[in-house]
Design an enzyme around this catalytic site. Structure first.
Site, PDB file in Angstrom:
ATOM      1  N   GLY A 279      46.632  14.122   1.058  1.00 29.62           N
ATOM      2  CA  GLY A 279      46.719  13.827   2.570  1.00 29.62           C
ATOM      3  C   GLY A 279      45.636  14.500   3.456  1.00 29.62           C
ATOM      4  O   GLY A 279      45.718  14.266   4.632  1.00 29.62           O
TER       5      GLY A 279
ATOM      6  N   LYS B 264      41.308  25.831   3.408  1.00 24.66           N
ATOM      7  CA  LYS B 264      39.712  25.883   3.625  1.00 24.66           C
ATOM      8  C   LYS B 264      39.383  26.600   4.949  1.00 24.66           C
ATOM      9  O   LYS B 264      38.400  26.712   5.255  1.00 24.66           O
ATOM     10  CB  LYS B 264      39.402  24.290   3.552  1.00 24.66           C
ATOM     11  CG  LYS B 264      39.709  23.547   2.395  1.00 24.66           C
ATOM     12  CD  LYS B 264      38.975  22.350   2.424  1.00 24.66           C
ATOM     13  CE  LYS B 264      39.872  21.260   3.389  1.00 24.66           C
ATOM     14  NZ  LYS B 264      40.973  20.882   2.922  1.00 24.66           N
TER      15      LYS B 264
ATOM     16  N   SER C 158      34.585  21.848  -4.087  1.00 24.52           N
ATOM     17  CA  SER C 158      34.253  23.236  -3.972  1.00 24.52           C
ATOM     18  C   SER C 158      33.662  23.138  -2.395  1.00 24.52           C
ATOM     19  O   SER C 158      33.406  22.180  -1.852  1.00 24.52           O
ATOM     20  CB  SER C 158      33.471  23.874  -4.942  1.00 24.52           C
ATOM     21  OG  SER C 158      33.320  25.190  -4.635  1.00 24.52           O
TER      22      SER C 158
ATOM     23  N   LYS D 198      30.562  27.683   1.059  1.00 24.82           N
ATOM     24  CA  LYS D 198      31.225  29.107   1.380  1.00 24.82           C
ATOM     25  C   LYS D 198      31.270  29.884   0.098  1.00 24.82           C
ATOM     26  O   LYS D 198      31.513  31.052   0.149  1.00 24.82           O
ATOM     27  CB  LYS D 198      32.469  29.114   2.065  1.00 24.82           C
ATOM     28  CG  LYS D 198      32.224  28.488   3.575  1.00 24.82           C
ATOM     29  CD  LYS D 198      33.202  28.266   4.412  1.00 24.82           C
ATOM     30  CE  LYS D 198      32.924  27.805   5.925  1.00 24.82           C
ATOM     31  NZ  LYS D 198      32.213  26.605   5.645  1.00 24.82           N
TER      32      LYS D 198
ATOM     33  N   VAL E 180      32.202  18.955   6.674  1.00 27.61           N
ATOM     34  CA  VAL E 180      32.071  17.570   6.694  1.00 27.61           C
ATOM     35  C   VAL E 180      32.749  17.011   8.281  1.00 27.61           C
ATOM     36  O   VAL E 180      33.333  17.962   8.634  1.00 27.61           O
ATOM     37  CB  VAL E 180      33.089  16.731   5.945  1.00 27.61           C
ATOM     38  CG1 VAL E 180      32.487  16.721   4.475  1.00 27.61           C
ATOM     39  CG2 VAL E 180      34.295  17.365   5.692  1.00 27.61           C
TER      40      VAL E 180
END
Length: 584
Positions: free
Chosen positions: A237, A314, A353, A356, A398
């Protein structure tokens, strides 16, 4: 004879629809109709003069036809232009950039509406300079400044649906110097697919600002681990996970298993995919990636062939403030998901991945690098004992993800600012979510075991420049020392905990090309299975004991290259220290 000619002319004009035409929408077709009617009327004069034996000079029918056409057509066109001028008084003056087919059609659409008035066309083609289309003059781009001032232009419309992103970027950069809002017609593929019409305007897509032209995906790589197979996506999701699902389902998997901890996110992607698929079975499973038993059962029962592991925390500051949860979810969760894949005899396991993870300065990047090391250890230690091929794909930011700065900037601009940027020199790599998802699928199909794939992210983008461009494209000006009367201020807030000025995709220089132009493979340091298992046990124990100092020390000792820029940032640990000091 005159009475007969009048009756025939009236009947002809009624028949061809001249009296049904709405004057404000009169077009070139009406002129053709009037010319045809005038010719019929002139012909009737010749016929009736012969029938009634009326003498007429031969020039009369020609003169008559000319006058009839000029007076009948000219009066209507005059009224049309008067009406158009009156209606255009309150309209917003705009420029159309691009005088091709799309520009002409856009002008037609806008002339019928009540919102915009096209003042001029602008086009790079020198041959079209000073020519006119539908009464609107075409100018070269060097006259942009004069045109904007002369016509008080506040909005420029890009009519370049077939242009590449690099071409559009060049145009947008040129327009960003002026205080105008830039909007665009949809690109050609959206028009062909029926998603948009030529007259529908939309904001400039942020990917056009990057100027990164997408590479045509390799169909065989997209289908290799997906078509007619059972695929599981963890974190289905999330921003990346949901786009992976959208891309995967296009390539006809037998079953798509959605594994997600968030109930609402799982409901949303499940509902979306069920409306977009016919042959694929969509299975929504709620669960946590730290629950290995749940994962193993799900993978085994549905006979999963391919796993894309996108579940992770993230957000750099949030993981910095919640260290134990970052360790549990990103490191232990990834390892347990990988072990579940081995038990369920999954063929391919791909970890999503991040850049970072390279020489990390924060906990989030360190946990992702440790997750990579875990898969490398599994690939090295058990490659001969199991059939699962492990690989990881590393890429940068992104566009449009939950952690992207673009939605934040747009919201701040809509509120009138200020736009917050952490540092004036901070740079980042960007990629669109669909392109990232496609490249992840293709990279996974090339895995041989333990591969670290690196995506070509193009040129890095300075975040402060990105903020300025977004402000300019909204028709506003940046407020700073040079322009104190500007609209939106850019406020530099300082680097957040664990944040770097720039990101990297490679730890060393050992990188090799693959069969895909945008995918590389890196050879990097790894750990032995026994060594990694010991580190994992120590991390798990420290997280369970909530020993933040032990966690920090273990991450520093691991071969991750972790060089923290801040102290321990865990909020609960910090509050605990405050409480102890107050008690003492």
């Amino acid at each position: 004879m005159l009475l007969a000619v009048v009756l025939v002319t009236l009947a002809t004009f009624v028949h061809i629809g001249l009296y049904r035409a709405v004057l404000r929408y009169l077009s070139l077709q009406a002129v053709v109709i009037i010319a045809f009617g005038s010719a019929v009327s002139a012909l009737s004069i010749v016929l009736f003069s012969y029938y009634f034996q009326v003498f007429l000079p031969r020039s009369v029918p020609v003169i008559y036809a000319t006058f009839l056409m000029c007076l009948s057509g000219g009066s209507r066109l005059l009224v049309r232009f008067l009406i158009s001028d009156l209606l255009a008084v309150g309209r917003t003056p705009v420029l159309i950039y691009g005088a091709g087919k799309a520009g002409r059609e856009l002008n037609n659409v806008l002339s019928q509406g009540e919102e915009y008035r096209v003042s001029a066309f602008v086009d790079d083609n020198r041959k079209m300079h000073k020519t006119t289309i539908q009464g609107v003059t075409i100018y070269r781009t060097k006259y942009l400044s004069k045109l904007i001032d002369k016509h008080n232009i506040k909005k420029v419309l890009l009519a370049m649906p077939s242009a590449s992103r690099s071409e559009r970027k060049a145009v947008i950069e040129r327009l960003s110097k002026f205080p105008v809002e830039v909007m665009t017609v949809p690109n050609l593929s959206d028009i062909v697919n029926g998603e948009y019409q030529i007259g529908q305007l939309k904001e400039v897509a942020i990917e056009d600002l990057l100027g990164r032209d997408p590479v045509e995906p390799n169909q065989s790589l997209l289908e290799k681990n997906v078509k007619h197979k059972t695929v599981m996506v963890t974190g289905a999701g999330g921003s990346i996970g949901s786009e992976l699902c959208r891309q995967i389902i296009k390539h006809e998997p037998t079953t798509l298993v959605l594994f997600e901890a968030s109930e609402f996110s799982l409901y949303s992607i499940d509902r979306e995919l069920r409306h977009s698929t016919i042959g694929t079975r969509v299975v929504p499973i709620m669960g946590n990636v730290q629950d290995q038993q749940r994962l193993t059962k799900a993978m085994s029962e549905f006979k999963v062939d391919t796993v894309y592991h996108a579940a992770a925390y993230k957000h750099v500051p949030l993981v910095e403030y919640n260290v134990s949860e970052g360790v549990n979810n990103n490191i232990l969760g990834t390892y347990r998901t990988a072990c579940a894949a081995i038990e369920a005899r999954v063929s391919s396991f791909v970890l999503i991945s991040t850049d970072k993870a390279v020489r990390p300065t924060n906990v989030m990047g360190t946990t992702k690098r440790l997750a990579e090391l875990g898969l490398q250890a599994l690939a090295k230690g058990y490659q001969t004992q199991h059939q699962t091929l492990f690989s990881m794909v590393r890429f940068g930011n992104v566009l449009g993800s939950s952690g992207s700065v673009i939605p934040l900037f747009n919201a701040q601009i809509a509120k009138g600012g200020p736009v917050t940027v952490t540092h004036k020199d901070i740079i980042r790599y960007f990629m669109t979510i669909p392109e990232a998802a496609q490249l992840v699928i293709q990279a996974g199909a090339m895995a041989k075991g333990g591969d670290v794939f690196v995506l070509d992210m193009g040129e890095p983008v300075r975040i402060s420049d990105l903020a300025k461009n977004l402000i300019h494209l909204s028709g506003l000006e940046v407020k700073d020392d040079l322009n104190p009367e500007g609209d939106i201020e850019i406020l530099y807030t300082g680097l957040r905990p664990g944040e770097k000025l720039f990101e990297e995709l490679l730890i060393g220089d050992s990188v090799s090309k693959t069969s895909h132009d945008r995918i590389m493979t890196a050879q990097e340091v790894s750990m032995e299975q026994a060594e990694y298992n010991q580190l994992l046990d120590d991390l798990q124990q420290a997280a369970q004991d909530y020993d933040q100092q032990a966690l920090r020390q273990l991450m520093l000792q691991a071969p991750t290259g972790f060089v923290p820029t801040d102290g321990i940032g865990d909020l609960v640990w910090a509050q605990s220290n405050v409480n102890k000091s107050q008690t003492n």
